[in-house]
Scaffold this motif. Sequence first.
Motif, short mmCIF file in Angstrom:
data_model
loop_
_atom_site.label_atom_id
_atom_site.label_comp_id
_atom_site.label_asym_id
_atom_site.label_seq_id
_atom_site.Cartn_x
_atom_site.Cartn_y
_atom_site.Cartn_z
N PRO A 121 0.27 2.14 0.44
CA PRO A 121 -0.70 2.27 -1.01
C PRO A 121 0.22 2.68 -2.11
N ARG A 175 -1.74 -2.81 1.78
CA ARG A 175 -2.89 -2.10 2.29
C ARG A 175 -2.41 -0.94 3.30
N SER A 176 -1.06 -1.44 3.76
CA SER A 176 -0.44 -0.24 4.60
C SER A 176 0.37 0.73 3.90
#
Length: 241
Positions: free
Chosen positions: A56, A53-54
């Motif tokens: 990509p 999520r951080s």
Amino acid sequence: MPPPDLQEAPLFLSDPVPPSAHAGHRARLRHRARHGGPGALPDYELLELLLFRSLPRGDVKPLAKALLARFGSLAGVFGAPLEDLVRMKGLGEQAALDLKLAHEAAVRISREPVARRTVITSWTQLSAYLRTAMAHEPREQFRVLFLDRRNQLIADEAMNEGTVDHAPVYPREVVRRALELSASALILAHNHPSGDPTPSQADIAMTREVIDAAKVLRLSVHDHVIVGRDGLTSFRAQGLI
């Protein structure tokens, strides 16, 4: 039925890696988490999913494994200081902050059962909360849990943070804060970054000073808990209070 991109991985390590290999790996890992449950994933894969999520783009598996190697465990990664995480090559400030936010969420979740119950009869919840909050702190931290007459938690506050082997404690400050909160009792807690929760003579002497200062104002000190990576020590259980 697995999504089409589950078929994208090379059959052998010597095969050329297609441009979408990282995307295919991410899809496979998400598929496993969704259908098998996150609990079945090893720590490095769980960490990978969070890093997706951080970060990509790119392969984060080496980074996840490097974080676990550097900090020793999943709890160690989340409990690490932000500045130490930022220094990890490939992580970056945003991803490091996201890990700290996940840790803070875990701390607050573990605090909820303590706040809802009578603390003295909830040792399991109390110990779980203290370990989540303090076990992997790199410096000694002295906390006080302030309780009301029913031993319900009013506040949990970090009073002082020190070095790797010492945190200054000021009994008058502890008592003053208890009066401000209208507390009736206290539970003291601090961590040993060495991992060994055995009380030192200085810990015992400091605890007696706090008890003496609290006694003057009819405040009870129910316990002093030392938190280490290897476990917890209760002064009450050891007969030191």
